[in-house]
Design an enzyme around this catalytic site. Structure first.
Site, PDB file in Angstrom:
ATOM      1  N   GLU A 181       0.813  -1.215   0.000  1.00 30.73           N
ATOM      2  CA  GLU A 181       0.000   0.000   0.000  1.00 30.73           C
ATOM      3  C   GLU A 181       0.845   1.263   0.000  1.00 30.73           C
ATOM      4  OE1 GLU A 181      -0.572  -2.679   1.762  1.00 30.73           O
ATOM      5  OE2 GLU A 181      -2.541  -3.341   1.062  1.00 30.73           O
ATOM      6  N   HIS A 231     -11.546  -4.019   9.659  1.00 32.69           N
ATOM      7  CA  HIS A 231     -12.164  -3.950   8.333  1.00 32.69           C
ATOM      8  C   HIS A 231     -13.365  -3.012   8.340  1.00 32.69           C
ATOM      9  CE1 HIS A 231      -9.597  -7.225   7.195  1.00 32.69           C
ATOM     10  NE2 HIS A 231     -10.203  -7.427   6.048  1.00 32.69           N
TER      11      HIS A 231
END
Ligand SMILES: Cc1ncc(C[n+]2csc(CCOP(=O)(O)OP(=O)(O)O)c2C)c(N)n1
Lengths: 320, 360
Positions: B71, B140
């Site tokens: 990322e 999440h």
């Protein structure tokens, strides 16, 4: 003109000459010595990470690049800024925090940039703009510009995860990137042995990226020729390559002083590096070139001195 | 912006949030040849919850491509590509993963323009999806708009409808030369919406989506839908809520909020993130600094409980504010503790969105 460097190699006319590189390296050295001389006056408004001892890497590499090849540097970038062709007046103005500086006084020494000559800025977060070179290479290929992108970083930066993420992607997509590691053996005061379980020269091989290590980081002709050969392959679409050039920082990590007496470095190694420094060896050439360069530096300082400070209207300009 | 300027063909009367995202991505690729979409799985058979489906085939694998699990590195690569003439769109299937790219977003993308005195610009889009329900859990489910909107140099939006998506993304790709972070909400992806909503010419602002005299609800993301459901319930009992979709969290319309609070005298902020130092606190700051005398009652704020998100449904249902909470807080603001308004018998908002397909 033909010239012979300290190793006895001769030059040829198609390349940037040794004398021209000496001029560029001496310019960087004299600029930084001037910075040291005036640092106590507080005219320079930011920390300085000096390149003295490492100028030859910047000069040798940039002698083999195209002007529009984007190059991304670190907080220690006076040398690459100038070697890439950055303007000296704007550099001093930037160091002084003046409105005429390259970044209107918002960057200082650690964030020099000169996009007009492909010097794409310098970041003070270690390793953080290595991926920018990879992205610039992605764009170069997609847009068909023929550029290669250069990521310049120190030995310490190879310890950061983003270095690995970047080289993986560059290798995976065979992007035109030159990874250039200036290995001066230290991150601040920590030696390589205290930080790395790997050898830098073997790292890139894991990604299938050819690596070339050069021990003699004062050999500008050697650096120029190695870079030229490497850049030609990268530009031709051969995928990224990695150059590790050993060198030596003669000054303290940050600031104008020396710190050989601090006890973390080996004196003998330092003396050996200084003995091979072309800016010491070629005294005649240095003496001949110095007056004109000093005049140029004085003019740049005068320009910076005479320039206005950025006004308060600049504070909120260029946020978005 | 008229829908003709989008490369999306004729607009249907209703559209799902997810399909709007796919149309926006398609438009971004069609309207300029230098757009690329990069992200984990963008070219697989699921296509980022359908929002990039088919685009690699239509526009080429060199423009829509999968990335390594990296990322920070990939965000840096997008920045470098933007610096050298591309318009990169990055996707993240969960906003939580963007936290690995904080260095690139906060230290680099947000600062390139300013730190180098205007020499560079970093036009790029980072899309991220907020997860919720069915045990998404602590890692999440986070909604990071407050973290990002804190940073000068970033634009942060939390679109709450297909119209908001289409106009905002089209505007960003065509006109915005700064990094924009789009925080999308997974629960809305499958919902259909009417397409008659008006959008301002410059969508990077807030907009009023319901008029009302009794209180002002400022909401983000899916809380905008919740506010509308609450307003319908409250209206049955004579309370009229005005709703402002904050939308551009980094650059809210201060005047719009202030005007509304001056008329209603009451402010309720409903956000999808935590309250301390967050978006709700920022809206209260705006009112407190501009004109606290406009308030007839103390402000009220709703957000996630100050804990990490638990997975057990019994806990998750109380971790997030429910329609009940929203109605109750609004009614208390207007009528006090003994408001006597019956609260909707609904504990789990996630269940509602899974059953309800709209159109909204
Ligand atoms: C991410 C990050 N960690 C730590 C620092 C503090 N720091 C500044 S320079 C430096 C040393 C980096 O060493 P190297 O990459 O070898 O470059 P050199 O300074 O030797 O040129 C460190 C640790 C930083 N600027 N950024």
């Amino acid at each position: 003109m033909a010239f012979t460097d300290s190793e006895g190699k001769s030059d040829d006319d198609s390349k940037v000459s040794f004398e021209s590189m000496m001029y560029d390296a001496l310019k960087i050295r004299l600029v930084e010595e001037k910075i040291i001389e005036i640092y106590h006056s507080d005219r320079i408004q930011s920390p300085v990470h000096l390149s003295i001892g490492q100028e030859h890497v910047a000069v040798g590499v940039c002698a083999a690049l195209r002007r529009d090849d984007p190059l991304f540097g670190t907080y220690r970038s006076h040398a690459f800024y100038l070697a890439k062709g950055g303007d000296l007046k704007r550099m001093f103005a930037e160091l002084y925090g003046k409105a005429t500086g390259g970044a209107k006084g918002k960057a200082g020494s650690m964030h020099l940039s000169a996009p007009e000559v492909g010097f794409m800025g310098s970041s003070a977060v270690v390793a953080s703009n290595i991926p920018h070179a990879v992205g610039a290479a992605l764009a170069a290929r997609r847009r068909g510009t023929g550029q290669i992108a250069v990521a310049v970083f120190g030995d310490g930066a190879t310890e950061e995860g983003v270095f690995h993420e970047s080289i993986n992607f560059a290798a995976l997509h065979r992007l035109p990137v030159l990874f250039l590691c200036e290995n001066n053996g230290y991150a601040v005061h920590s030696p390589l042995a205290a930080r790395q379980a790997y050898r830098i020269g073997t790292l890139a091989a894991a990604y299938g990226v050819p690596t070339h290590s050069l021990e003699r980081g004062h050999d500008m002709m050697g650096i120029r020729d190695l870079t030229a050969a490497t850049a030609a392959r990268v530009r031709a679409g051969g995928g990224p390559e990695f150059l590790e050039i050993h060198t030596c920082r003669f000054r303290e990590h940050v600031g104008p002083g020396t710190d050989f007496d601090a006890g973390y470095r080996d004196d003998a190694a330092m003396l050996a590096w200084q003995a091979t420094d072309p800016l010491t060896v070629h005294r005649d050439l240095v003496d001949r070139m110095t007056p004109a360069l000093l005049a140029e530096i004085e003019a740049a300082m005068a320009f910076a001195d005479d320039s206005p400070w950025p006004g308060p209207e600049e504070l909120l300009t260029d946020v978005l | 912006m008229s829908s003709e300027s989008l490369n999306t063909g004729a607009m249907p009367d209703t559209l799902s949030y997810g399909e709007a995202l796919r149309l926006a991505m398609r438009d971004a690729l069609a309207c300029r040849p230098d757009t690329i979409i990069m992200g984990q799985g963008v070219d697989d058979h699921k296509g980022t919850f359908g929002t990039t489906l088919g685009l690699a085939g239509e526009f080429g694998a060199d423009r829509v491509f999968d990335t390594p699990l990296a990322e920070e590195g990939m965000t840096g690569i997008a920045i470098g590509a933007a610096l050298n003439g591309l318009y990169p769109i990055m996707t993240h299937i969960r906003a939580d993963f963007v936290l690995l790219a904080m260095n690139q977003i906060v230290n680099l993308a947000a600062k390139y323009r300013y730190m180098f005195g205007g020499c560079f610009e970093v036009p790029m889009m980072i899309r991220m999806v907020v997860g919720r329900s069915w045990g998404q859990g602590a890692q999440h489910s986070q909604s990071p708009q407050s973290l990002f909107a804190h940073i000068p140099g970033l634009i942060v939006v939390t679109p709450s409808s297909p119209r908001a998506i289409l106009s905002t993304y089209a505007h960003a790709v065509r006109h915005v030369r700064n990094p924009i972070l789009c925080i999308e909400h997974r629960l809305m992806y499958g919902l259909d919406f009417h397409m008659d909503e008006e959008m301002p010419a410059d969508p990077l602002t807030s907009r009023r989506i319901r008029r009302g005299r009794d209180l002002t609800i400022v909401a983000t993301s899916i809380m905008t839908l919740e506010a509308q459901r609450a307003a319908r319930h409250l209206a049955d009992f004579g309370i009229e809520a005005e709703i402002i979709d904050l939308h551009c969290v980094s650059h809210p319309d201060h005047d719009l909020i202030m005007d509304s609070v001056r008329r209603t005298g009451r402010l309720l902020v409903a956000d999808t993130s935590w309250l301390p130092y967050g978006t709700a606190a920022e809206i209260c700051r705006i009112v407190a600094e501009r004109d606290p005398s406009a308030l007839k009652a103390p402000v009220a704020t709703l957000g996630m409980a100050p804990a990490s998100c638990p997975t057990a449904k019994s806990l998750e249902d109380v971790f997030y504010p429910s329609l009940r909470d929203l109605v109750d807080r609004a009614a208390r603001l207007v009528r006090g503790g003994n408001h006597g308004i019956p609260l909707p018998d609904e504990r789990s908002m996630a269940d509602v969105y899974k059953r309800f397909k709209g159109p909204f």
